[in-house]
Write an enzyme that holds these catalytic residues in place. Structure first.
Site, PDB file in Angstrom:
ATOM      1  N   ASP A 351       0.816  -1.216   0.000  1.00  0.00           N
ATOM      2  CA  ASP A 351       0.000   0.000   0.000  1.00  0.00           C
ATOM      3  C   ASP A 351       0.849   1.266   0.000  1.00  0.00           C
ATOM      4  OD1 ASP A 351       1.044  -0.460   2.490  1.00  0.00           O
ATOM      5  OD2 ASP A 351      -0.766   0.127   3.587  1.00  0.00           O
ATOM      6  N   CYS A 464      -3.710   3.558  18.245  1.00  0.00           N
ATOM      7  CA  CYS A 464      -3.509   4.713  19.125  1.00  0.00           C
ATOM      8  C   CYS A 464      -4.772   5.569  19.039  1.00  0.00           C
ATOM      9  CB  CYS A 464      -2.270   5.513  18.747  1.00  0.00           C
ATOM     10  SG  CYS A 464      -2.041   5.755  16.982  1.00  0.00           S
TER      11      CYS A 464
END
Length: 570
Positions: A351, A464
């Site tokens: 990607d 996160c």
């Protein structure tokens, strides 16, 4: 910036719009002075009410131009009835490749700050009649916005030009406009602060953004020792020779001091302002010491603890070359100590652009890692029977997420290859529901795919984010779906799922490699005054044969080992 042929001219006499073609902003020599000192407020009052800048003397022309592209692609687009400043119709302007890392980061930080104060900047432009007076194309108003933010941040002082820097005409023209209009701009800012009773412009920000900024300003500097370049003792010795003094805890950090991290034995903590002194020691340039958010270390440490002696690791998601090197170096050090054959860390880079892949490989090489192999496929395209992955036992998933728990999101996104499309949302302290849902969809696909590999013993899933949708909800759904799946052909297994809530994953996890079980460790972010985010382990999955399941001893023992090694509060 791409310019259009539409521009504005608003006269003071009738206030009506009068369009005039012309791609360039007129030269400053063609205009008469607009500021009239007699019309402005008391200069003393203005100085008292101006925001407290950081003493910066401005940036290069290129930084302003890059920041304006980012602003143009991310500004909050308002309904026509509420739109007071037009930025043109151009969106998705290609961001050029920037090899200068400092320039790249500075442009993002400047754009992010301008996005945070977009409404205030537009109020200043309109209240001061700057927007109605000047002949500036709509698609250059993004440049005005980022330069105006920086102008007020340095208390409307002129920019200092250093040496033979690049000259960009459209930047200089906008700068000249702002300089000639500075009294009116400063007066408008003063009125806005009086109107909203603001001690500083930061007071206008959402509470979540202010809290994040406060945490960011108080965060210490974390750095881990690269065992492939030097030992922990060698690094400490260099620091002592450079005048640094080792203290016992973070609370004692002041000046040229450092301490050993509570959870990661090979990590050092410094006061935030010590980055420049650290560079002078050459520990950073020699890659013996790596400055990185502590969050990035906890996943690799968990992977290393869970990896059996002869297993490989697969990494997928958003991460930097430093995070890959952190994982690879920990595994190499562990296996060297145990005299084991070297494991391989496979990294999915399908990607990424060619440039990003090259930069990742370059970082890994410079860090001294020799046990890493890049895979040009996307994680989703990997086949369960891929022979290259026959020894992979642990998967580290760090998917694209909202980074809502990170105190300094711009720096983290840039360093860890995060999602830059979230700049506008993060600048306002919340993520649009549509974007959050899109992230969750991809996270579900990633974790579902990881759990389908028949030989995988453990999956470490790290985000996160503060959103439950990206954390416990994603993992719970994935475990339920995996439990409902039929048994793998030729492999009769009994799936026994358990849920354990832990306070913080310790970087001294007990070695689980000898346990005949598989673990899904779920690391999610909580906010802390000493960390940009901290992690909690809340789920694990056991996979045992039916014969093992007949006795509950292994199950109980495994749970006890995980809990004993993982519960550790800050």
């Amino acid at each position: 910036m791409v310019k259009n042929n539409k521009s504005r001219r608003r006269t003071k006499n009738n206030g009506k719009k009068k369009k005039k073609s012309g791609p360039d902003i007129p030269s400053i020599t063609d205009l008469t002075p607009l500021d009239d000192p007699s019309e402005s407020e008391d200069p003393t009052l203005l100085l008292k009410l101006m925001s407290t800048g950081q003493g910066q003397l401005g940036f290069s022309d290129r930084v302003y131009l890059l920041a304006s592209i980012l602003f143009q692609n991310n500004y909050l687009e308002k309904p026509a009835a509420q739109q007071v400043v037009s930025y043109g119709k151009e969106r998705g302007v290609p961001f050029p490749e920037v090899k200068d890392e400092d320039m790249h980061r500075t442009a993002y930080e400047l754009a992010f700050n301008a996005l945070k104060y977009q409404q205030l900047l537009e109020d200043i432009m309109t209240d001061s009649v700057f927007y109605r007076t000047h002949l500036i194309p709509d698609d250059q108003m993004s440049l005005v916005a980022v330069m105006l933010y920086d102008f007020q941040d340095r208390k409307f002082l002129p920019r200092e030009h250093k040496g033979e820097e690049e000259f960009i005409k459209e930047v200089r023209d906008v700068e000249n406009y702002l300089l000639r209009f500075k009294t009116k701009l400063a007066a408008s800012l003063a009125r806005c602060r009086i109107k909203f009773d603001l001690l500083s412009i930061e007071c206008i920000l959402p509470e979540s953004v202010k809290a994040r900024q406060m945490r960011s300003s108080n965060l210490p500097l974390y750095a881990w020792v690269n065992p492939l370049k030097g030992s922990f003792d060698q690094v400490c010795s260099v620091l002592n020779s450079a005048g640094f003094v080792q203290v016992k805890s973070i609370g004692q950090l002041k000046g040229k001091t450092f301490c050993q991290d509570l959870h990661c034995a090979d990590m050092l903590v410094f006061p935030a302002q010590m980055k420049a002194p650290l560079y002078s020691t050459k520990l950073l340039s020699n890659r013996k010491l790596i400055i990185q958010d502590k969050f990035c270390s906890l996943g690799p440490v968990a992977v290393c603890s869970l990896l059996p002696e002869e297993g490989d690791v697969l990494m997928a998601g958003c991460f930097s070359g430093f995070t890959v090197s952190r994982t690879a170096s920990l595994i190499a050090l562990k296996q060297k100590a145990n005299c084991c054959d070297q494991s391989t860390v496979f990294v999915c880079v399908g990607d990424r652009t060619d440039t990003q892949t090259e930069e990742l490989q370059l970082t890994i090489t410079k860090m001294g890692c020799k046990n890493v192999k890049l895979m040009l496929q996307n994680f989703q395209s990997l086949d369960y029977g891929d022979k290259r992955l026959r020894k992979v036992c642990v998967v580290l998933l760090t998917p694209k997420c909202s980074v809502s728990a990170i105190s300094n999101p711009v720096e983290f996104i840039l360093q860890e290859n995060g999602c830059t499309d979230l700049l506008q949302d993060l600048s306002q302290g919340s993520i649009a529901q549509s974007k959050l849902e899109a992230l969750v969809v991809q996270q579900r696909k990633d974790i579902d795919h990881a759990l389908m590999f028949p030989r995988i013993m453990s999956v470490v899933y790290a985000t996160c984010s503060t959103y439950p949708e990206e954390n416990e909800e994603v993992v719970s759904r994935a475990l339920e779906q995996a439990k409902a799946c039929p048994e793998q052909e030729g492999e009769s297994k009994h799936l026994n799922f358990r849920s354990v809530l832990l306070s913080l994953v310790s970087c001294a996890l007990t070695d689980c490699s000898s346990v005949s079980a598989a673990v899904v460790i779920f690391l999610f972010a909580l906010l802390s005054v000493s960390l940009s985010s901290c992690l909690s382990v809340c789920l694990f999955r056991q996979v045992m044969s039916k014969s093992q399941h007949t006795s509950g001893c292994n199950s109980r023992k495994f749970s006890e080992n995980i809990i004993k090694g993982a519960i550790l509060c800050l």
